[in-house]
Write an enzyme that holds these catalytic residues in place. Structure first.
Site, PDB file in Angstrom:
ATOM      1  CB  CYS A   1      45.206 -21.971  -2.942  1.00  0.00           C
ATOM      2  SG  CYS A   1      43.292 -22.882  -2.911  1.00  0.00           S
TER       3      CYS A   1
ATOM      4  CB  CYS B   1      40.036 -25.842  -7.061  1.00  0.00           C
ATOM      5  SG  CYS B   1      39.340 -26.205  -5.942  1.00  0.00           S
TER       6      CYS B   1
ATOM      7  CB  CYS C   1      42.175 -22.606  -9.708  1.00  0.00           C
ATOM      8  SG  CYS C   1      42.394 -20.707  -8.966  1.00  0.00           S
TER       9      CYS C   1
END
Length: 277
Positions: free
Chosen positions: A14, A18, A21
């Site tokens: 990715c 985040c 996540c």
């Protein structure tokens, strides 16, 4: 009940980081080849799956995402992509006609909060607004996905939501999963009461034609049929860790799904079936 809707997490890379996540797949090496991914899609379709949600990691960074979306269309799936928008524009140029739904992930209308959460570098909200506009122009159904954490549970996102006009807005209580986000999610966790505060602040949007769907930790657990990058079913059970099945390509859909389980009542209770066609 057959697995009517499946989240296929294609791979784990990715472009964002985040902190909350729950699909980092630290314990899953590699991902399926293009050929094996197509075989898996065929097996899922034969087993009665109607809707395929491509997720990640970030699915638009997958080297064969366009081809897999096109193959899904050929097989008769309702197609959906859950994305932060990384390469969505490029994908639309070639495969817009193969995509039914796009769910864009935006957790706050504040660029600062998004950056603090690890989603983007300070321009995620602005980029997402432009992408929502583009998706509307293409006539693609759009969803908004928001994870509610300690940084945004007091926020009012109504103005932003009205601006981007999703057909569905799904808000999730931040979910801790051992082996996925432990070590980074702890200070983002909120109580059910705090999550409910956020939900109640936005429920009137349902009166404006936006389908508002709120999912607590309890509703999320055991209610999704999910496939990891290696082509195994997995389940976020009450153990706090993911449970993985045998490879679907070896065991078959029914045997592999039975190994991890799936709570159909919870799936239906959270509105897992809607007018996606």
């Amino acid at each position: 009940m057959r697995p009517i809707s499946i989240n296929f997490h294609l791979w784990k890379p990715c472009n964002y980081h985040c902190r909350f996540c729950f699909a980092t797949f630290r314990d899953v090496p590699g991902y399926l080849t293009f050929s094996d991914a197509k075989r898996l899609l065929s097996l899922l379709r034969e087993a009665g799956t109607e809707k395929i949600n491509f997720a990640g990691g970030e699915p638009t960074l997958h080297p064969y995402i366009g081809e897999l979306v096109a193959e899904s269309r050929r097989l008769g799936f309702v197609t959906s992509i859950v994305t932060n928008g990384a390469r969505m524009t490029e994908l639309l140029h070639k495969h817009a006609s193969d995509i039914d739904w796009v769910a864009l992930s935006v957790d706050s209308a504040s660029e600062m909060i998004q950056k603090q959460l690890g989603r983007g570098n300070g321009d995620h909200v602005l980029r997402s607004i432009a992408l929502f506009d583009k998706l509307h122009q293409y006539g693609i159904h759009v969803k908004l996905n928001t994870v509610v954490t300690s940084l945004n549970f007091q926020e009012d996102m109504s103005t932003f939501v009205r601006r981007v006009r999703p057909e569905r807005w799904k808000v999730f209580q931040v979910l801790p999963v051992e082996g996925q986000n432990d070590g980074s999610v702890e200070d983002l966790l909120i109580s059910p009461h705090q999550f409910q505060e956020f939900v109640e602040r936005h429920q009137t949007l349902s009166d404006e034609g936006i389908r508002f769907v709120a999912e607590t930790n309890n509703l999320m657990k055991d209610s999704y049929v999910m496939v990891n990058p290696q082509g195994q079913f997995y389940n976020n059970t009450t153990t706090g860790r993911y449970l993985y099945s045998s490879p679907i390509l070896e065991a078959g859909v029914n045997v592999a799904l039975a190994q991890v389980g799936w709570n159909v009542e919870t799936f239906l209770g959270r509105g897992g079936i809607y007018s996606w066609k």
